[in-house]
Design a protein around this motif. Structure first.
Motif, PDB file in Angstrom:
ATOM      1  N   VAL A 174       0.812  -1.332  -0.100  1.00  0.00           N
ATOM      2  CA  VAL A 174      -0.064  -0.104  -0.217  1.00  0.00           C
ATOM      3  C   VAL A 174       0.875   1.154  -0.100  1.00  0.00           C
ATOM      4  N   VAL A 175       0.117   1.678  -1.164  1.00  0.00           N
ATOM      5  CA  VAL A 175       0.844   3.638  -1.135  1.00  0.00           C
ATOM      6  C   VAL A 175      -0.005   4.060  -0.318  1.00  0.00           C
ATOM      7  N   ILE A 176       0.136   5.061   0.225  1.00  0.00           N
ATOM      8  CA  ILE A 176      -0.489   6.459   0.819  1.00  0.00           C
ATOM      9  C   ILE A 176       0.027   7.512   0.561  1.00  0.00           C
ATOM     10  N   THR A 177      -0.494   8.871   0.010  1.00  0.00           N
ATOM     11  CA  THR A 177      -0.607  10.098  -0.120  1.00  0.00           C
ATOM     12  C   THR A 177      -1.295  10.777  -0.250  1.00  0.00           C
ATOM     13  N   GLY A 178      -0.864  11.993   0.557  1.00  0.00           N
ATOM     14  CA  GLY A 178      -1.470  13.204   1.178  1.00  0.00           C
ATOM     15  C   GLY A 178      -0.729  14.927   1.179  1.00  0.00           C
ATOM     16  N   ARG A 179      -1.076  15.735   2.045  1.00  0.00           N
ATOM     17  CA  ARG A 179      -0.274  16.365   1.690  1.00  0.00           C
ATOM     18  C   ARG A 179       0.430  16.436   2.916  1.00  0.00           C
ATOM     19  N   ARG A 180       0.380  16.559   4.182  1.00  0.00           N
ATOM     20  CA  ARG A 180       0.825  16.161   5.110  1.00  0.00           C
ATOM     21  C   ARG A 180       2.224  15.668   5.195  1.00  0.00           C
ATOM     22  N   ALA A 181       3.506  15.755   4.879  1.00  0.00           N
ATOM     23  CA  ALA A 181       3.738  14.850   4.655  1.00  0.00           C
ATOM     24  C   ALA A 181       4.596  14.207   6.637  1.00  0.00           C
ATOM     25  N   ASP A 182       4.141  15.060   8.133  1.00  0.00           N
ATOM     26  CA  ASP A 182       4.215  14.543   8.864  1.00  0.00           C
ATOM     27  C   ASP A 182       3.543  13.297   9.433  1.00  0.00           C
ATOM     28  N   LEU A 183       2.228  13.450   8.900  1.00  0.00           N
ATOM     29  CA  LEU A 183       0.951  12.557   8.970  1.00  0.00           C
ATOM     30  C   LEU A 183       1.844  11.400   7.881  1.00  0.00           C
ATOM     31  N   THR A 201       4.145   7.975   0.053  1.00  0.00           N
ATOM     32  CA  THR A 201       4.658   9.337  -0.943  1.00  0.00           C
ATOM     33  C   THR A 201       4.330  10.964  -0.504  1.00  0.00           C
ATOM     34  N   ALA A 202       4.320  11.581  -0.926  1.00  0.00           N
ATOM     35  CA  ALA A 202       4.187  12.948  -0.572  1.00  0.00           C
ATOM     36  C   ALA A 202       3.368  13.163  -1.924  1.00  0.00           C
ATOM     37  N   GLY A 203       2.851  13.641  -1.744  1.00  0.00           N
ATOM     38  CA  GLY A 203       0.809  14.259  -2.792  1.00  0.00           C
ATOM     39  C   GLY A 203      -0.179  15.721  -2.617  1.00  0.00           C
ATOM     40  N   ASP A 204      -0.965  16.157  -3.609  1.00  0.00           N
ATOM     41  CA  ASP A 204      -1.590  17.106  -3.728  1.00  0.00           C
ATOM     42  C   ASP A 204      -2.405  16.890  -4.235  1.00  0.00           C
ATOM     43  N   VAL A 205      -3.114  16.200  -4.292  1.00  0.00           N
ATOM     44  CA  VAL A 205      -4.375  15.325  -5.442  1.00  0.00           C
ATOM     45  C   VAL A 205      -5.070  16.246  -6.439  1.00  0.00           C
TER      46      VAL A 205
END
Length: 261
Positions: A36-45, A63-67
């Protein structure tokens, strides 16, 4: 928690996967064998979530990302392709919400919700489908929607409208992608106990308003809010071959709220 390995050898991407339903979904899919790869804008979380799940023995990375940003989405899927060479499951879970009165809403507040929920679903679904088709994967895409797509809740005009748009994307992409072997479905969540249910430091499910209307009076038939793991179980079902004859559906996961007055 399921003890089966329905997703052994498969790769899943969960947007907004650091908290709430996204985190529970990442955990559930990984527990059944998926990488599983999770992505989101908050790298800390995101990094903390991936670390916690990895320590539990699951194959999860952040992996960091902004959808809401097309270039960022391209980077997310390039990373998935280079790291794993395939994608089997996409869960479009990323969302945003801040209560606003319609007459007081400015364009920035309106667009933020649409950019993440609608544009994010569009960008990620298109990129995922292209990757699945290129690798001849019979993929599954699950959109995390809300009963707000069929019901109106005050101070939520932007969210209500975005979720019904998401539901139509679910139906429309299901129609067009099935010939490519890709099944698209959605879940319409009711009140789920997540960080998004905390507004201005107040947990709405614990307020007198919620308890008196939704619990005590039975507007939610099960008289309680749901847990992220309960939503994740339905998402995992839709991602599995157990749901092989479900396509273009948006299943309510709301404790019966959508059937009452």
């Amino acid at each position: 928690m399921a003890n089966m390995r329905r997703f052994e050898g498969q790769v899943a991407l969960v947007t907004g996967g650091a908290t709430g339903v996204g985190y529970a979904t990442a955990s559930r899919l990984a527990s059944e064998g998926a990488k599983v790869v999770i992505t989101g804008r908050r790298a800390d979380l995101g990094e903390a979530a991936a670390r916690t799940l990895t320590e539990q023995g699951f194959a999860v990375e952040y992996t960091a990302g902004d959808v809401s940003d097309e270039l960022s989405v391209s980077g997310i899927f390039t990373h998935v392709e280079r790291s794993y060479g395939r994608l089997d499951i996409l869960v479009n879970n990323a969302a945003a919400f801040q209560p606003i009165r319609f007459l007081g809403a400015d364009r920035a507040a309106w667009r933020k919700v649409f950019d993440i929920i609608v544009d994010g679903t569009y960008f990620c679904t298109q990129a995922a489908a292209q990757l699945m088709i290129a690798n001849r994967i019979q993929g599954r895409i699950i959109n995390v929607s809300s009963i707000n797509g069929a019901r109106a809740l005050e101070e939520s005009s932007h969210y209500n409208a975005a979720k019904i748009a998401m539901d139509q994307l679910t139906r429309s992409t299901a129609l067009e992608l099935m010939d490519e072997g890709i099944r698209v479905n959605g879940v319409a969540l009711g009140f789920i106990d997540t960080p998004m249910s905390v507004v201005d430091g107040v947990k709405e499910h614990e307020t007198e308003w919620f308890q008196s209307i939704y619990a005590a009076r039975g507007k939610i038939i099960q008289r309680r809010s749901g847990q992220p793991e309960e939503a994740a179980g339905v998402i995992a079902f839709l991602a599995s071959e157990d749901a092989s004859y479900i396509c273009g559906a948006v299943l309510p996961v709301d404790g019966g709220l959508s059937v009452t007055f």
